[in-house]
Design an enzyme around this catalytic site. Structure first.
Site, mmCIF file in Angstrom:
data_model
loop_
_atom_site.group_PDB
_atom_site.id
_atom_site.type_symbol
_atom_site.label_atom_id
_atom_site.label_comp_id
_atom_site.label_asym_id
_atom_site.label_seq_id
_atom_site.Cartn_x
_atom_site.Cartn_y
_atom_site.Cartn_z
ATOM 1 N N SER A 1 36.514 57.757 1.796
ATOM 2 C CA SER A 1 37.907 57.780 2.241
ATOM 3 C C SER A 1 38.736 56.812 1.386
ATOM 4 O O SER A 1 38.902 57.047 0.196
ATOM 5 C CB SER A 1 37.998 57.459 3.732
ATOM 6 O OG SER A 1 39.284 57.748 4.230
ATOM 7 N N ASP B 1 39.280 68.733 7.454
ATOM 8 C CA ASP B 1 39.921 67.447 7.204
ATOM 9 C C ASP B 1 41.347 67.644 6.713
ATOM 10 O O ASP B 1 41.612 68.514 5.873
ATOM 11 C CB ASP B 1 39.108 66.679 6.152
ATOM 12 C CG ASP B 1 39.602 65.267 5.916
ATOM 13 O OD1 ASP B 1 40.492 64.806 6.658
ATOM 14 O OD2 ASP B 1 39.083 64.623 4.983
ATOM 15 N N HIS C 1 37.221 64.728 9.268
ATOM 16 C CA HIS C 1 37.123 63.499 8.488
ATOM 17 C C HIS C 1 36.169 62.507 9.169
ATOM 18 O O HIS C 1 36.255 62.257 10.362
ATOM 19 C CB HIS C 1 38.507 62.857 8.356
ATOM 20 C CG HIS C 1 38.588 61.786 7.324
ATOM 21 N ND1 HIS C 1 38.751 62.061 5.982
ATOM 22 C CD2 HIS C 1 38.529 60.433 7.420
ATOM 23 C CE1 HIS C 1 38.802 60.933 5.310
ATOM 24 N NE2 HIS C 1 38.654 59.923 6.157
#
Length: 336
Positions: A161, A268, A300
């Site tokens: 991320s 996501d 996610h």
């Protein structure tokens, strides 16, 4: 409304009780379960924390793959930059720790997880600087685990991320002719897991997701908050810290990265940015070998929140295969 040092501050955003942002720019993080390091092997892995910079307070957690009680000799080394929108997360957070323990064991690789400074107390580029610092520290081989058990000709850099965003910045810095970073190690490949990028204008995909309602409305507000708290004062989301599609990539020469694996999740909000980044790496960053893996039906952070699930295991195994395949190549093949 709260009063701090005689001044009134109000809550501007709260994320599920995990984090509260205030009007004065401060941030409260709720305590979360963490794991202490253990140097005696547990389920094939030992780990310990090391302070690498007394001035910044930055530490790393080193994971050592073992066979029984004996460390594996000269393993590949994987740098890992944790998620959290630059504002949350740590090397000791239980979900991150457990994921890396599993990855270390499966890939039979040493993992160096960087506890970089977080925003808004330390806005970007502090996190980038800390991760560069960690790579340089490893290259010095001052730690006995690294000098005795890591093969620095087989290094990989992985980010999750916001950590994936950091990986991009590392690639740019290491490829620049003016780069100060010239580590005595060989980077075989890069892994970006659901990388966190953005722009001033939301994409059509993002807008279509938000129109569907939750969880996308909530996620979008989280991401907005993280960028507001982490970008330098006065910068917008078309800063190269946020948006890799601005500016020129012309200084990134062939061989700057031998290979790249980009992992995205089908559901996501960041999916299309991750896929577009893979194409950017191919076409403008001169990375010759770019692989993409899509986790079907996943959101996610699924690999951390659902560790042990078939999809999480698939991702861990895919990263392990990537490390194994590119570790087996000759130095000339992986850098040409």
């Amino acid at each position: 409304m709260e009063v701090s040092n005689g001044a009134t501050k109000t809550v501007t955003m709260e994320v599920n009780g995990l984090v509260t942002a205030y009007s004065d720019g401060s941030l409260y993080r709720s305590p979360l379960p963490s794991v202490e390091p253990y140097e005696e092997p547990l389920d094939g892995v030992a780990c310990r924390d090391v302070l690498i910079n007394k001035m910044t307070g930055v530490k790393v957690r080193i994971y050592l793959a073992c066979s029984g009680r004996e460390p594996l000799a000269k393993s590949p080394l994987l740098f890992y930059f944790h998620p959290g929108g630059f504002c949350l997360g740590s090397t000791s957070l239980v979900e991150i720790h457990n994921f890396l323990q599993s990855l270390c064991k499966t890939a039979r690789a040493m993992v160096v997880s960087v506890d970089y400074r977080r925003s808004p107390e330390h806005r970007l580029p502090a996190a980038y600087d800390d991760c560069v610092d960690a790579i340089s520290w490893v290259a010095k081989e001052e730690d006995e685990w690294i000098s005795n058990y890591a093969d620095l000709t087989k290094c990989f850099i992985c980010g999750d991320s916001s950590g994936g965003n950091i990986v991009h910045q590392i690639i740019i810095q290491m490829a620049s002719p003016a780069a100060k970073l010239r580590p005595k190690l060989l980077i075989r490949g890069y892994v970006l897991i659901q990388p966190f990028f953005g722009s001033e204008t939301k994409t059509e995909y993002e807008l279509s997701c938000i129109e569907q309602g939750e969880p996308y409305v909530m996620l979008s507000s989280w991401y907005d908050m993280f960028w507001e708290l982490s970008l330098p004062e006065g910068a917008d989301r078309d800063s190269p810290f946020c948006n890799p599609w601005v500016g020129s990539m012309g200084h990134v020469k062939p061989g700057a990265a031998a290979a790249m694996l980009v992992a995205v999740a089908e559901l996501d909000l960041l999916r299309e940015r991750g896929l577009s980044y893979a194409e950017l790496a191919r076409t403008q960053m001169n990375i010759k070998d770019v692989e993409v893996v899509v986790a079907e039906g996943q959101h996610h952070g699924y690999h951390l929140l659902q560790l042990g699930s078939p999809q999480s295991d698939l991702l861990i195994n895919r990263i392990a295969l990537f490390i194994d395949a590119h570790s087996a190549k000759s130095e000339q093949d992986c850098c040409s």
